[in-house]
Design a protein around this motif. Structure first.
Motif, PDB file in Angstrom:
ATOM      1  N   TRP A 198       5.037 -47.135  -1.304  1.00 47.10           N
ATOM      2  CA  TRP A 198       4.992 -46.089  -2.327  1.00 47.10           C
ATOM      3  C   TRP A 198       6.278 -46.102  -3.138  1.00 47.10           C
ATOM      4  O   TRP A 198       7.281 -46.693  -2.730  1.00 47.10           O
ATOM      5  CB  TRP A 198       4.793 -44.712  -1.671  1.00 47.10           C
ATOM      6  N   CYS A 236       2.675 -40.874  -1.110  1.00 43.98           N
ATOM      7  CA  CYS A 236       2.145 -40.682  -2.456  1.00 43.98           C
ATOM      8  C   CYS A 236       2.670 -39.372  -3.028  1.00 43.98           C
ATOM      9  O   CYS A 236       2.563 -38.315  -2.396  1.00 43.98           O
ATOM     10  CB  CYS A 236       0.615 -40.664  -2.420  1.00 43.98           C
ATOM     11  N   ASP A 265       3.691 -41.661  -8.193  1.00 43.50           N
ATOM     12  CA  ASP A 265       2.644 -42.672  -8.041  1.00 43.50           C
ATOM     13  C   ASP A 265       1.443 -42.332  -8.914  1.00 43.50           C
ATOM     14  O   ASP A 265       0.896 -43.197  -9.607  1.00 43.50           O
ATOM     15  CB  ASP A 265       2.211 -42.773  -6.582  1.00 43.50           C
ATOM     16  N   MET A 274      -3.894 -46.963  -3.803  1.00 45.43           N
ATOM     17  CA  MET A 274      -4.123 -45.735  -4.577  1.00 45.43           C
ATOM     18  C   MET A 274      -5.620 -45.529  -4.823  1.00 45.43           C
ATOM     19  O   MET A 274      -6.146 -44.424  -4.657  1.00 45.43           O
ATOM     20  CB  MET A 274      -3.383 -45.821  -5.914  1.00 45.43           C
TER      21      MET A 274
END
Length: 218
Positions: free
Chosen positions: A161, A167, A171, A202
């Motif tokens: 990340w 996250c 991001d 993601m």
């Protein structure tokens, strides 16, 4: 029961989708109104939408639970959402020190990665590379920033990340713009594998999958 928010977006506009992703990650209910470019009846330059966003751009967000508060500019919208609704600090940390780390990469996307990528698409793709000097300048910057992002994602302890090993809004702000890079002929899997691995992680998030229903590009 009607949704709490109305999001004004565009089918291929990255900034609208990144707001949708934050809304989904926070479990907030919203309806999306897809706008068109130009000054037509449903256009962002049309008189009705200009009452919502006088700048004539997407995204814009209305919070119906806050006396129909209108916010525009994607960065401002996301900051509003996490300040008011991210009470568990899922996407944004509690301490000023960690907030500063997230803000660094979040603002980098808003001020640099997004605008430079957008200009590269304009000069290389949408105008057919007529202005080669401008195309070369923006493509150079896009590749420079991709190297920067790749280095950050590859740091020891990053867990893949951008910051804090998880996250965050940093991001989420980058995802749709990174996905836009294929329009520039950039093959993430071969040129920037750390970014490709991050992008796939993601897209595997359930909230991201919910937010991208109706997408027309990949």
């Amino acid at each position: 029961m009607s949704a709490q928010f109305t999001l004004y977006s565009h089918v291929i506009g990255p900034n609208g989708w990144k707001v949708a992703q934050v809304l989904c990650e926070l479990g907030l209910e919203y309806n999306t109104v897809m706008m068109e470019f130009g000054d037509g009846e449903n256009g962002v330059k049309g008189p009705e939408f200009l009452k919502i966003n006088p700048n004539g751009r997407i995204p814009a967000l209305i919070d119906h639970s806050a006396n129909d508060l209108i916010i525009w500019e994607s960065g401002a919208i996301i900051y509003y959402l996490i300040k008011k609704y991210d009470t568990e600090h899922k996407l944004y940390p509690a301490s000023p020190e960690e907030q500063a780390l997230v803000d660094t990469w979040f603002i980098f996307q808003v001020s640099s990665f997004g605008p430079y990528t957008g200009q590269a698409v304009w000069f290389k793709v949408l105008t057919g590379n007529v202005n080669t000097a401008a195309t070369d300048r923006y493509m150079f910057e896009v590749h420079r920033m991709c190297k920067l992002l790749s280095g950050q994602l590859s740091l020891e302890g990053s867990n893949g990340w951008l910051v804090l090993g998880k996250c965050t809004i940093a991001d989420l702000a980058h995802l749709q713009w990174v996905r836009f890079l294929f329009k520039l002929g950039i093959d993430l899997e071969t040129e920037y594998p750390a970014m490709y691995k991050w992008k796939e992680a993601m897209l595997a998030r359930p909230a991201i999958a919910r937010s991208t229903v109706g997408e027309v590009w990949n």
